[in-house]
Design an enzyme around this catalytic site. Structure first.
Site, PDB file in Angstrom:
ATOM      1  N   GLN A   1      -8.457  -9.843  17.199  1.00 50.41           N
ATOM      2  CA  GLN A   1      -9.815  -9.908  16.666  1.00 50.41           C
ATOM      3  C   GLN A   1      -9.933 -11.069  15.677  1.00 50.41           C
ATOM      4  O   GLN A   1      -8.933 -11.556  15.146  1.00 50.41           O
ATOM      5  CB  GLN A   1     -10.161  -8.600  15.958  1.00 50.41           C
ATOM      6  CG  GLN A   1     -10.236  -7.386  16.881  1.00 50.41           C
ATOM      7  CD  GLN A   1     -10.452  -6.115  16.085  1.00 50.41           C
ATOM      8  OE1 GLN A   1      -9.623  -5.719  15.274  1.00 50.41           O
ATOM      9  NE2 GLN A   1     -11.581  -5.463  16.311  1.00 50.41           N
TER      10      GLN A   1
ATOM     11  N   HIS B   1       0.813  -1.214   0.000  1.00 48.70           N
ATOM     12  CA  HIS B   1       0.000   0.000   0.000  1.00 48.70           C
ATOM     13  C   HIS B   1       0.848   1.267   0.000  1.00 48.70           C
ATOM     14  O   HIS B   1       0.325   2.365   0.144  1.00 48.70           O
ATOM     15  CB  HIS B   1      -0.953  -0.005   1.194  1.00 48.70           C
ATOM     16  CG  HIS B   1      -1.926  -1.148   1.171  1.00 48.70           C
ATOM     17  ND1 HIS B   1      -2.619  -1.588   2.271  1.00 48.70           N
ATOM     18  CD2 HIS B   1      -2.298  -1.967   0.151  1.00 48.70           C
ATOM     19  CE1 HIS B   1      -3.385  -2.606   1.945  1.00 48.70           C
ATOM     20  NE2 HIS B   1      -3.202  -2.866   0.669  1.00 48.70           N
TER      21      HIS B   1
END
Length: 332
Positions: free
Chosen positions: A242, A133
């Site tokens: 998570q 990115h």
């Protein structure tokens, strides 16, 4: 700062699932799992690490989808908290542990979604790293492709010109290239850089162990790259607090702070985590001090031949279609 980075992106409605509850393994279970990971690392001949924003939260840089992440706070109508700037952030114990794992010959490549530049600033060699990115400190010549790593953030988003020119001198004493430089940070709709994506893809194909650290694996196509290793018969280990998109595919799932997991791992492997001595840019793995002679001959992922490029493209398209079908079935 990731807050400023996020603010500079174009509006985009689908930022993934944010704010999922975190889960922590009990101390004994965490120890057992890290021991299992250490054994997988010892047995691996080609380990690739996939890093996400979760490895930089201990550096004061917030993640995006955690309980206090940038996108999570945005959904709540709140302002995210941050404790540092990109320039002042120091590499975490995880960043430095990865450098030690490379030196010891356990780690062959890192595929990162992070733009904070901390892998490069830790001294990790850039020829062993795909920053899918972009990097807040890197600008690239639009003419010859030369990249420049700066001491301060570039300040542009979406592959825009920075206002500077390339200084590469051509052969035979001809004038400098003088091509326009652009930032390397992607906006939502920008295509991933071919050079980094192709190297990442090839590294994943060679890997027998994919270790993901601090990423929910929600962003495509980077989040799907660990599955290439899995499809090729390798192991997949996910370290994240998570739930992630590919938990069902994992051979081992560790719920713990990444720094704690990596500290335990290094202890079990008998390796020390080096102290960070300041920002150092290392272009190639030949420039760093390896600990074993064999490591000096680590093969770089070669560029794929044309026929393999077409095969890779077809596989990516098939994987995306399969995932879309599965998501539609889940919604029904």
């Amino acid at each position: 700062m990731s807050v400023n980075y996020a603010a500079g992106l174009s509006p985009y409605p689908d930022k993934g699932i944010c704010g999922l509850p975190e889960e922590f393994d009990p101390a004994e279970e965490l120890q057992r799992k890290v021991l299992e990971l250490a054994q997988l690392v010892r047995e691996s001949r080609h380990m690739v690490v996939h890093s996400g924003a979760g490895i930089s939260t201990s550096c004061g840089i917030p993640d995006f989808r955690g309980p206090n992440g940038v996108w999570t706070m945005e959904e709540r109508g709140q302002s995210p908290r941050f404790d540092t700037t990109f320039e002042d952030a120091r590499p975490s114990r995880t960043h430095m542990a990865l450098l030690a794992l490379l030196r010891a010959g356990h780690l062959k490549y890192i595929v990162s979604q992070n733009v904070d530049g901390l892998h490069v600033r830790s001294g990790f060699p850039r020829d062993r790293l795909s920053e899918l990115h972009g990097n807040m400190f890197v600008e690239e010549c639009m003419k010859c492709g030369k990249q420049y790593v700066r001491d301060t953030v570039i300040g542009t988003m979406g592959l825009k010109p920075t206002g500077r020119r390339c200084e590469v001198t051509r052969s035979r004493g001809l004038r400098c290239c003088r091509g326009k430089l652009m930032g390397t940070i992607l906006d939502w709709e920008d295509a991933l850089p071919d050079r980094d994506l192709n190297r990442a893809d090839e590294a994943c194909r060679q890997a027998d162990l994919a270790l993901t650290l601090g990423t929910s694996l929600q962003i495509k196509p980077s989040g799907n790259l660990p599955l290439i290793t899995k499809r090729k018969g390798g192991k997949l280990v996910i370290v994240n607090l998570q739930p992630t998109k590919h938990d069902k595919q994992a051979d081992l799932r560790i719920h713990g702070y990444v720094d704690e997991v990596m500290t335990l791992l290094m202890k079990h492997l008998g390796l020390e985590i080096p102290e960070w001595g300041g920002a150092v840019v290392c272009e190639t793995s030949a420039d760093i001090a390896m600990e074993t002679k064999a490591d000096l001959k680590l093969p770089l992922p070669p560029p794929p031949p044309p026929e393999l490029k077409e095969e890779i493209k077809t596989e990516r398209q098939s994987a995306v279609k399969k995932e879309e079908r599965e998501e539609e079935e889940e919604e029904e």
